[in-house]
Design an enzyme around this catalytic site. Structure first.
Site, PDB file in Angstrom:
ATOM      1  N   HIS A 141      66.323   9.150  25.580  1.00  0.00           N
ATOM      2  CA  HIS A 141      65.649   8.047  24.894  1.00  0.00           C
ATOM      3  C   HIS A 141      65.963   6.760  25.641  1.00  0.00           C
ATOM      4  CE1 HIS A 141      64.413   9.730  20.769  1.00  0.00           C
ATOM      5  NE2 HIS A 141      64.615  10.747  21.570  1.00  0.00           N
ATOM      6  N   CYS A 198      64.326   7.824  16.685  1.00  0.00           N
ATOM      7  CA  CYS A 198      65.008   8.477  15.574  1.00  0.00           C
ATOM      8  C   CYS A 198      65.005   7.571  14.351  1.00  0.00           C
ATOM      9  CB  CYS A 198      66.439   8.791  15.973  1.00  0.00           C
ATOM     10  SG  CYS A 198      67.390   9.550  14.656  1.00  0.00           S
ATOM     11  N   ASP A 211      57.548  15.157  18.796  1.00  0.00           N
ATOM     12  CA  ASP A 211      58.632  14.194  18.603  1.00  0.00           C
ATOM     13  C   ASP A 211      58.089  12.780  18.404  1.00  0.00           C
ATOM     14  OD1 ASP A 211      61.285  13.530  18.327  1.00  0.00           O
ATOM     15  OD2 ASP A 211      61.761  13.600  20.452  1.00  0.00           O
ATOM     16  N   ASN A 264      61.386   7.808  22.938  1.00  0.00           N
ATOM     17  CA  ASN A 264      61.709   8.739  24.012  1.00  0.00           C
ATOM     18  C   ASN A 264      61.374   8.098  25.347  1.00  0.00           C
ATOM     19  OD1 ASN A 264      60.929  10.317  21.511  1.00  0.00           O
ATOM     20  ND2 ASN A 264      61.686  11.978  22.790  1.00  0.00           N
TER      21      ASN A 264
END
Lengths: 324, 324
Positions: B210, B241, B17, B250
Site C-alpha cells: 500500500h 483499509c 480489494d 493499494n
C-alpha cells in the site's frame, strides 16, 4: 565493519521552490516564522527565498526582508536562488551562505522557464560566478530537466555531463541535478549518478526529485545506491513546475526523512519537528498539501482497536472479510 | 550474459480489494465490463471478487454473477477471495482458477478485520483447504499486517515465517505478504523477502504493498532486489483499509507498471490499456482516484512549448526565474 549510520544531507526548499508557486502571498512574518521553525529541524541547508524580480515572482517579493530577519542557526547553510548579477548583489547584501543558480539542460525548457536560450543563461550565470568569486560565498548550480524534459523527452546523460563540466570549469562548488517534472526512473537515476560522480568527483552533487509519477522515493533509493548523499526536498511536498500540466510537487520532506530514518541513515533531521511544521502549511497557503505522511502519520503511530474487537468477538459477525 | 528482461507477474486486485471499499455500488454489468477490460491488459492474475456474505460486503454482493459472466482470457488466472467453506463452495460453483484466503499476522488486526482470533481464522481456513484439496484448484493465502500492524506496531519476521510455515504445511501453493496499511520500508522488505524465500522456497511468494506513506514503489524496488517477481496492485490505486485512518490505497497498477517497464522488466502488461481502463474509474465510483500517473501521463507524453518560448525570446522578460 562500520557501525555508524551513513550521514546524509537534506536540503529544505519549501520556502523557495514551494512558495514561489503559490497563488496566495504568504506574509513576510509567516515566512520568517516558517524558516525559523525549519532551522530547528536539523536540515543541512535551507533554500530561503529567491532574489528574482518581484514582477516575475511576486510571491517572493519580500526576499530581502525574509533573509535579513530570520534567526540563523550555526551549521545550517542558508542558500537563495539568484538569476543574475543584480540578484547576486541583493543576496550578498543579506549575507547569504550560498547562492543557487538555475538553468535547464534542455533548450525548450530553458526558453519556457527562463525566457532565454541556454547560451544566454550560461553567459548570465558566468557573470554571476565572476562577481561572486572574490566573495568566498559558495555557488551551487541547479540543472533543471536533467532527467527528462516535458517538451523534448529524454535528455542524454552526455548533455548533462557537458553542462556540469562547463560549470565545474567556472569553479562552482556544487551541482544539483533536478528531475523537474518527475520523469526520472530508478535505473536511469542510478546510471546518471554513477557517471556524474565518476566524471566530476570534485563537485558536491545533490539530487532534486519530484513525485509527479510516484517515483520520488524509489529514485532516492537508486541515487543512494549510486553513492549520493545530498537531497533536496520540500515540506509537505509543496512545489511543482508551472509548465508541466498535472505535475505534483517536489519530493515531500517528511516522507523522505521517514523512509531514510527507517532505513538506518542519519539525516540529522527531527521528523517530529518536520511533521509539526508541515501541519501548519494548509492554513498558511490555503489548501491541502500532497504529503501522505502528514495524513497517515509515522508508521509506528498506533491506533486503538475498535471496542468490538478489543472487548469480545461477536462470532455471528465472523463473516466480515475485509481488506488484505 | 542474459539479454532477456526479467519476467514479472502483476496481479490486478482493483475489482476486489478496491471496489469492496467503495460506498457506491458499481453495477454488475459495469464490473463485468471492467474485468473484461482488465483481461485484455496482460495481467498474470486478476482478483475478480469476494465470496463473502452480502451483508458483510454489500459492494460485492454480486460475486456469482460477475464471476460467471466475465469473458475469461486463456492464460490469465482468475482468483477470488473466500473467507470460509461456504465461500469456497460458491467460488467452486463458478469454476474459479484459484481461491485466495486471508488472515492477519497480528491478533489485533485479525480481530478487527475478521472478528475472530487468529486461531479461529486458521481453523476456518484449514477447513477451506481440506474442502479444496481434491478439486485441484490452486490456493493462495494473503497474510495481512505482515510488515506492521496499525494497532500493535512492528510485526516480527519470525511470526510471519511461522504463519507461512503453518499454511505451507497445509499444502497451499502461494502466500501473499501484505503491507496492509503501508507500514513497510525498503530495508525491512528486503530482509523479510530474503528470509521468506530462504525458509519456504516451495511457495509462490507475492508482495502486496500500500502507498499509505509514499513508499510503495521504493518497497517494490527492495522486493525486486530480494528476488520477488509477483506483485499485487490496484488500478488507479483503489483500495485501502477501513481500519487505518488516513490510509491511501493499494499501490497503483499504472504507476507500478510504468516504473517496471522503464527499469527494463517484462511485466507482460500493456500500460496504455491500463491507463485507458483507469481513466474510467472516477465515473464508475464517483470520485477521483489516487493515481498520479493518470494525471501526469507517461514520462514521455510530451507537451508543446508555449508560443512565447517557441516563437521568440522576449529579452525583457528574461528575469522570469521559475522552478528548478
Amino acid at each position: 565493519m562500520s557501525t555508524a549510520p551513513k550521514r546524509l544531507n537534506i536540503h529544505e526548499v519549501a520556502t523557495r521552490d514551494g512558495l514561489q508557486n503559490e497563488a496566495r502571498f504568504v506574509d513576510t512574518d509567516a515566512k520568517i516564522a516558517l524558516v525559523n521553525r525549519l532551522s530547528q529541524c536539523g536540515f543541512a541547508k535551507i533554500e530561503v527565498t529567491s532574489f528574482t524580480s518581484p514582477r516575475a515572482i511576486p510571491a517572493l517579493r519580500d526576499a530581502e526582508a525574509v533573509m535579513q530577519q530570520i534567526t540563523r542557526v550555526p551549521g545550517v547553510i542558508y542558500t537563495v536562488l539568484v538569476p543574475n548579477v543584480r540578484g547576486a548583489q541583493r543576496a550578498m547584501s543579506c549575507g547569504v551562505d550560498e547562492v543557487n543558480l538555475v538553468m535547464s539542460i534542455s533548450e525548450s525548457h530553458n526558453r519556457t522557464n527562463l525566457r532565454m536560450t541556454r547560451e544566454q543563461s550560461f553567459a548570465q550565470l558566468r557573470d554571476v560566478v565572476s562577481v561572486m568569486r572574490e566573495t568566498g560565498v559558495a555557488i551551487n548550480v541547479s540543472l533543471s530537466t536533467a532527467m527528462g524534459c516535458p517538451m523534448e523527452g529524454d535528455v542524454p546523460v552526455a548533455k548533462v555531463l557537458g553542462w556540469m563540466r562547463r560549470f565545474a570549469d567556472l569553479g562552482v562548488h556544487g551541482i544539483t541535478l533536478c528531475d523537474t517534472t518527475g520523469m526520472a526512473f530508478p535505473s536511469q537515476v542510478s546510471d546518471l549518478c554513477r557517471q556524474a560522480i565518476d566524471a566530476l568527483p570534485q563537485l558536491e552533487l545533490t539530487l532534486h526529485f519530484h513525485n509527479t509519477r510516484g517515483m520520488a522515493l524509489a529514485n532516492t533509493l537508486a541515487a543512494l545506491d549510486a553513492g549520493i548523499d545530498r537531497f533536496d526536498s520540500s515540506l509537505g511536498g509543496l512545489g511543482g513546475c508551472p509548465y508541466a500540466p498535472g505535475a505534483t510537487g517536489n519530493v515531500c520532506t517528511e516522507e523522505l526523512v521517514h523512509m531514510l530514518d527507517l532505513d538506518g541513515y542519519d539525516t540529522g533531521v527531527d521528523l517530529a519537528a518536520v511533521l509539526d511544521a508541515a501541519a501548519l502549511l494548509p492554513d498558511l497557503i490555503g489548501h491541502d498539501v500532497p504529503s501522505q505522511l502528514l495524513k497517515a502519520g509515522h508508521r509506528l503511530d498506533l491506533h486503538p482497536m475498535p471496542a468490538f474487537a478489543a472487548d469480545g468477538i461477536p462470532e455471528q459477525r465472523a463473516f466480515a472479510q475485509q481488506g488484505a
